[in-house]
Design an enzyme around this catalytic site. Sequence first.
Site, short mmCIF file in Angstrom:
data_model
loop_
_atom_site.label_atom_id
_atom_site.label_comp_id
_atom_site.label_asym_id
_atom_site.label_seq_id
_atom_site.Cartn_x
_atom_site.Cartn_y
_atom_site.Cartn_z
N CYS A 138 1.58 1.94 11.36
CA CYS A 138 2.82 2.59 10.93
C CYS A 138 3.34 3.59 11.95
O CYS A 138 4.45 4.09 11.83
CB CYS A 138 2.59 3.30 9.59
SG CYS A 138 2.35 2.15 8.23
N THR A 191 12.16 -6.90 -11.32
CA THR A 191 11.56 -8.22 -11.54
C THR A 191 10.35 -8.39 -10.63
O THR A 191 10.43 -8.18 -9.42
CB THR A 191 12.58 -9.33 -11.27
OG1 THR A 191 13.71 -9.14 -12.13
CG2 THR A 191 11.98 -10.70 -11.50
N GLN A 210 -7.78 -0.60 3.35
CA GLN A 210 -8.64 -1.17 4.40
C GLN A 210 -10.01 -1.61 3.88
O GLN A 210 -10.71 -2.35 4.56
CB GLN A 210 -8.83 -0.16 5.54
CG GLN A 210 -7.61 0.03 6.41
CD GLN A 210 -7.25 -1.20 7.23
OE1 GLN A 210 -8.02 -2.13 7.36
NE2 GLN A 210 -6.04 -1.21 7.77
N ASN A 265 -8.39 3.69 8.56
CA ASN A 265 -7.75 2.55 9.19
C ASN A 265 -7.83 2.55 10.72
O ASN A 265 -7.59 1.53 11.35
CB ASN A 265 -6.27 2.47 8.78
CG ASN A 265 -5.52 3.75 9.11
OD1 ASN A 265 -5.86 4.83 8.60
ND2 ASN A 265 -4.51 3.67 9.94
N HIS A 276 -1.52 -7.94 2.50
CA HIS A 276 -1.48 -8.47 3.87
C HIS A 276 -2.66 -8.01 4.72
O HIS A 276 -2.81 -8.45 5.87
CB HIS A 276 -0.16 -8.12 4.56
CG HIS A 276 0.00 -6.69 4.96
ND1 HIS A 276 -0.07 -6.27 6.26
CD2 HIS A 276 0.23 -5.58 4.22
CE1 HIS A 276 0.12 -4.96 6.33
NE2 HIS A 276 0.31 -4.52 5.10
N SER A 295 -3.31 -3.55 -0.71
CA SER A 295 -2.18 -4.25 -0.07
C SER A 295 -2.62 -5.64 0.37
O SER A 295 -3.63 -5.79 1.06
CB SER A 295 -1.67 -3.45 1.13
OG SER A 295 -0.48 -4.02 1.63
N GLY A 352 0.79 -1.22 0.00
CA GLY A 352 0.00 0.00 0.00
C GLY A 352 0.82 1.27 0.00
O GLY A 352 0.48 2.25 -0.67
N THR A 353 1.92 1.28 0.75
CA THR A 353 2.74 2.49 0.82
C THR A 353 3.32 2.84 -0.55
O THR A 353 3.26 4.00 -0.98
CB THR A 353 3.88 2.30 1.85
OG1 THR A 353 3.31 2.21 3.15
CG2 THR A 353 4.84 3.48 1.80
#
Length: 390
Positions: free
Chosen positions: A328, A239, A181, A151, A203, A201, A71-72
């Site tokens: 974060c 890659t 989120q 979030n 995760h 994202s 996401g970042t």
Amino acid sequence: MREIYLDNAATTKPLECVIEAVSETMRLEYGNPSSLHKKGIEAENKIKESTAFFANLLGASEDEIFYTSGGTESNNLAIIGSALAYQKTAKRIITTAIEHPSVGDVFTYLKGQGFDVIILNVDEKGYINLEELEASINEETSLVSIMHVNNEIGTIQDIEKIGALIKKKNPRTLFHVDAVQSFTKIPVSVRKAQIDLLSISAHKFYGPKGVGLLYKNKKVRLQNMLHGGGQQKNMRSGTENVPGIYGMYIAAKYVFNRQREILEHYKACKTYLYTRILNEIEGTHLNGDVVEVSAPHILNIAFEDIRAEVLLHSLEQNHIYVSSGSACASNKMSKSGTLAAIGLNGQALDSAIRFSFSIDVTEEDLETCVDVLKKQLVLLRKFTLGGKKR
């Protein structure tokens, strides 16, 4: 004692099927997807399969899907990339006071680079004012970036209404949505909401860490931030993380195949915990909008007369894991910009705990959590921040 993990807005535990898919891809499809031989084609096919799935989910075309490290990076690429690409004709960019640091800090950086940055206020529940947004958009506005689901408090912005407003006021203004989120929890169609850029994202929905996605409308220009091999149409050299991308696809496929059941589980968890805490523990109140209309997996509760950090570690000692804010920033115990933006101050600003749910959470887990909270708060509230008894 069973570990009770209630910090799923920070990260989720990868599914076993995801772990197996990532492991098998690393073992078998280990070729470089840019290579022309069989092993390269095998790896490339894993990416193609994943891309077709995500494009269909979002209502996008396959050539509008780009893979990132999470996401970042997606947020940085969308915001900085578009700001730089259009800066000669438009240097006003707009966001809100409750964005994730991967958006808020980027706007701070761009302000230092000479961009005209507008920060929209929110009300006590975390909603932006559409009239303020409309008034802020002018002919020199290149981008509006607004998160779908906050979030920390779970407030859901009406991105379809926001997208329509932006395009009506200035059709050339790009609309970026941080959907980190909301993806898999709240429906989103990039076409229907007139979204130009959207960040995801893995995760956050039981996928691997270190992989994410950026949807980019094919008409949008971005200045690339990585230079090298020219992968992904020169948009993101390097890659591709084939096992991560395929693991993200497997995670999303699993969740969407069971979406109704999973969302009902989140809502049941949230309703149960909210009801018991507010009814059985004095000096508690909800941050954000009511349970029924906010994100199903996030619950933010303020506990009077106790610092969030103290309560967090007290729960941790009982094998219950929660958060005091954005993942974060929470390990630094900094003040929450979101809670300040919705009007909290003083001790109230330092008393909020975020509970966030997953498919693994049981009612027994939540019952244990409430019982521990009640016992620990009796002990902890004997002393206020000034050392006085309650």
